[in-house]
Design an enzyme around this catalytic site. Sequence first.
Site, PDB file in Angstrom:
ATOM      1  N   CYS A   1       0.856  -1.186   0.000  1.00  0.00           N
ATOM      2  CA  CYS A   1       0.000   0.000   0.000  1.00  0.00           C
ATOM      3  C   CYS A   1       0.895   1.240   0.000  1.00  0.00           C
ATOM      4  CB  CYS A   1      -0.878  -0.018   1.247  1.00  0.00           C
ATOM      5  SG  CYS A   1      -1.746   1.515   1.554  1.00  0.00           S
TER       6      CYS A   1
ATOM      7  N   GLU B   1      -6.645  -6.265   5.324  1.00  0.00           N
ATOM      8  CA  GLU B   1      -6.755  -4.974   4.641  1.00  0.00           C
ATOM      9  C   GLU B   1      -7.729  -5.076   3.460  1.00  0.00           C
ATOM     10  OE1 GLU B   1      -5.985  -3.023   1.916  1.00  0.00           O
ATOM     11  OE2 GLU B   1      -6.351  -1.229   3.112  1.00  0.00           O
TER      12      GLU B   1
ATOM     13  N   HIS C   1     -12.762   5.819  -2.804  1.00  0.00           N
ATOM     14  CA  HIS C   1     -11.741   4.927  -2.266  1.00  0.00           C
ATOM     15  C   HIS C   1     -11.987   3.473  -2.684  1.00  0.00           C
ATOM     16  CE1 HIS C   1      -8.139   4.523  -0.069  1.00  0.00           C
ATOM     17  NE2 HIS C   1      -8.629   3.696   0.833  1.00  0.00           N
TER      18      HIS C   1
ATOM     19  N   THR D   1      -4.109   4.918   7.817  1.00  0.00           N
ATOM     20  CA  THR D   1      -3.097   4.534   6.835  1.00  0.00           C
ATOM     21  C   THR D   1      -2.200   5.716   6.467  1.00  0.00           C
ATOM     22  OG1 THR D   1      -4.537   2.846   5.921  1.00  0.00           O
ATOM     23  CG2 THR D   1      -2.798   3.659   4.478  1.00  0.00           C
TER      24      THR D   1
ATOM     25  N   CYS E   1      -4.994  -0.609  -7.185  1.00  0.00           N
ATOM     26  CA  CYS E   1      -3.769  -0.857  -6.398  1.00  0.00           C
ATOM     27  C   CYS E   1      -3.609  -2.340  -6.103  1.00  0.00           C
ATOM     28  CB  CYS E   1      -3.785  -0.048  -5.102  1.00  0.00           C
ATOM     29  SG  CYS E   1      -4.931  -0.628  -3.838  1.00  0.00           S
TER      30      CYS E   1
ATOM     31  N   CYS F   1      -3.472   7.506  -1.651  1.00  0.00           N
ATOM     32  CA  CYS F   1      -4.794   7.584  -2.282  1.00  0.00           C
ATOM     33  C   CYS F   1      -5.860   8.032  -1.289  1.00  0.00           C
ATOM     34  CB  CYS F   1      -5.200   6.239  -2.850  1.00  0.00           C
ATOM     35  SG  CYS F   1      -3.865   5.104  -3.100  1.00  0.00           S
TER      36      CYS F   1
ATOM     37  N   TYR G   1      -9.617  -0.082  -5.268  1.00  0.00           N
ATOM     38  CA  TYR G   1      -9.179  -1.416  -4.857  1.00  0.00           C
ATOM     39  C   TYR G   1      -9.031  -2.388  -6.025  1.00  0.00           C
ATOM     40  CZ  TYR G   1      -8.697  -0.686   0.100  1.00  0.00           C
ATOM     41  OH  TYR G   1      -8.216  -0.289   1.325  1.00  0.00           O
TER      42      TYR G   1
ATOM     43  N   GLU H   1      -0.397   1.611   9.961  1.00  0.00           N
ATOM     44  CA  GLU H   1      -1.549   2.367  10.468  1.00  0.00           C
ATOM     45  C   GLU H   1      -1.321   2.884  11.888  1.00  0.00           C
ATOM     46  OE1 GLU H   1      -2.042  -0.256   8.326  1.00  0.00           O
ATOM     47  OE2 GLU H   1      -3.021   0.982   6.820  1.00  0.00           O
TER      48      GLU H   1
HETATM   49 FE1  SF4 Z   1      -3.359   1.705   0.014  1.00  0.00          FE
HETATM   50 FE2  SF4 Z   1      -4.716   0.827  -2.087  1.00  0.00          FE
HETATM   51 FE3  SF4 Z   1      -5.929   2.259  -0.153  1.00  0.00          FE
HETATM   52 FE4  SF4 Z   1      -4.153   3.378  -1.860  1.00  0.00          FE
HETATM   53  S1  SF4 Z   1      -6.178   2.511  -2.346  1.00  0.00           S
HETATM   54  S2  SF4 Z   1      -4.304   3.710   0.324  1.00  0.00           S
HETATM   55  S3  SF4 Z   1      -2.675   1.740  -2.114  1.00  0.00           S
HETATM   56  S4  SF4 Z   1      -5.021   0.194   0.029  1.00  0.00           S
HETATM   57 FE    FE Z   2      -7.027   1.470   2.281  1.00  0.00          FE
END
Ligand code: SF4
Ligand code: FE
Length: 477
Positions: free
Chosen positions: A98, A441, A290, A189, A297, A102, A294, A255
């Site tokens: 991660c 996660e 957000h 995060t 990433c 984002c 997913y 985190e």
């Molecule tokens: Fe992390 Fe993916 Fe969330 Fe971006 S979208 S903060 S890379 S888990």
């Molecule tokens: Fe996340």
Amino acid sequence: MLTGQEYIESLKKLKPIIYYEGKKIESVVGHPLIQPHINSAAATYDVAFDPAFEDLGTAVSHLTGEKINRFTYIHQTPEDLVKKVKMLRMIGQRTGSCFQRCVGFDALNAVYSTTYDMDQKLGTSYHSRFVEYLKGVEKRDTMITGAMTDPKGDRGLKPSKQADPDMYVHYVSKNEEGIIVRGAKAHMTGMANSHEMLIMPTTALKEEDADYAVCCVIPVDAPGVLHIFGRQTNDGRKYNEIDQGNFKFGVVGGETLTILEDVFVPWDKVFMCGEYEFAGTLVERFASFHRQNYGACKIGLTDIIIGACALIADYNGTAKANHIKDKIVEMIHLSETMYCCSLACSGEGRKLASGACYVDPLLANVVKQNITRYIYEICRISHDIAGGIIATLPSEVDLKHPELGKYVQKYMMGVASVPVENRFKILRLIENMTGGTALVESMHGAGSPQAQRVMLARQANLEHKKELAKKLVDISD
Ligand code: SF4
Ligand code: FE
């Protein structure tokens, strides 16, 4: 725009109060538990300077016409949303982890359009204030933590009905200079290595909870802010290289539990204070942006997992077995299905009243719902392909031990032409990317599965579907 190295240097100027296992961390830069996350976040800066990905890593600010890092950009078109998805997959492929940034990116986009709508309806002036702040973010290339999730206490009670009123972040007073904020944000995060946090409410609110309708920006080292860095699966291994699996970039984002003990926020950094009827809109927009990510990433990560499984099959001597080939095809299918959903919710994006572009919220929630299932299935298959050895492998210390090393080398060999150390590296990579913290996660990051199902029920227009069925067979009532 900052380079990755300039971003890392900028962190050295901050003085956040941050603890891990009861001990204060003097500097996040160079700390073995946090440095991998810093390296991963730095990739979001470096990408803007990579000529091969300039179109993805940068954008032209709609506010100033300047070239900016895309992580500070407000999406203007569905094409921008598609570029975001492609950029996140590409960075995921580079970091295998991660890269955290984002969350703030999505928070900026959600607050931008929501403050516009608020001002239109209520006659407030939050949007122009936010635009001024945003110009500074674009210029400074700020790393922002999107700070939404409150501890929530008793989940059956509204914020103001909790035994402890601080279970949700709220403002406790306001004066001419600004507001005082109290509470905590959990699962934050990237907080340890961000410059600022953008606080948002965690849920839709009613009038009795108006004090909890707070959106504002706070520096990570503001007076009254305290961070406690969380434990992760295998974080005791962060002192060994191979055993970590991905020693450069870590597992997930790193985190914190961030406590806000009567923190003062000046008015120019306050973008909601009591306007409870817009809390739900802000939450919904942030969550949808957000959830879009997913299938991007995480697909960068599943690209690596699939590659690692194909490699370990080579190293184990099983690559030619038909069932192994078919399992890899299955992983590819699941992975690309998730990517398709992210592209779809982006391509179906639409402009909001502010002029900014928003993902299709129904499809964005489908993305994240699929992640909570398909990532688990991909990880299950990866364990099947890799073998039980990922759970029983001796440590790096034993591999390199002056007396034991020769036995580990001898009996941990697979295909004779492959160095045992390479086999170790890939096995540890699979182990670390597919278990523990990484899996959780995928389940709960960007909201737990039930949060998506609530949105699916709300967005799917069931009445319209009933009408379709009735019309087809001539039912009228
Ligand atoms: Fe992390 Fe993916 Fe969330 Fe971006 S979208 S903060 S890379 S888990
Ligand atoms: Fe996340």
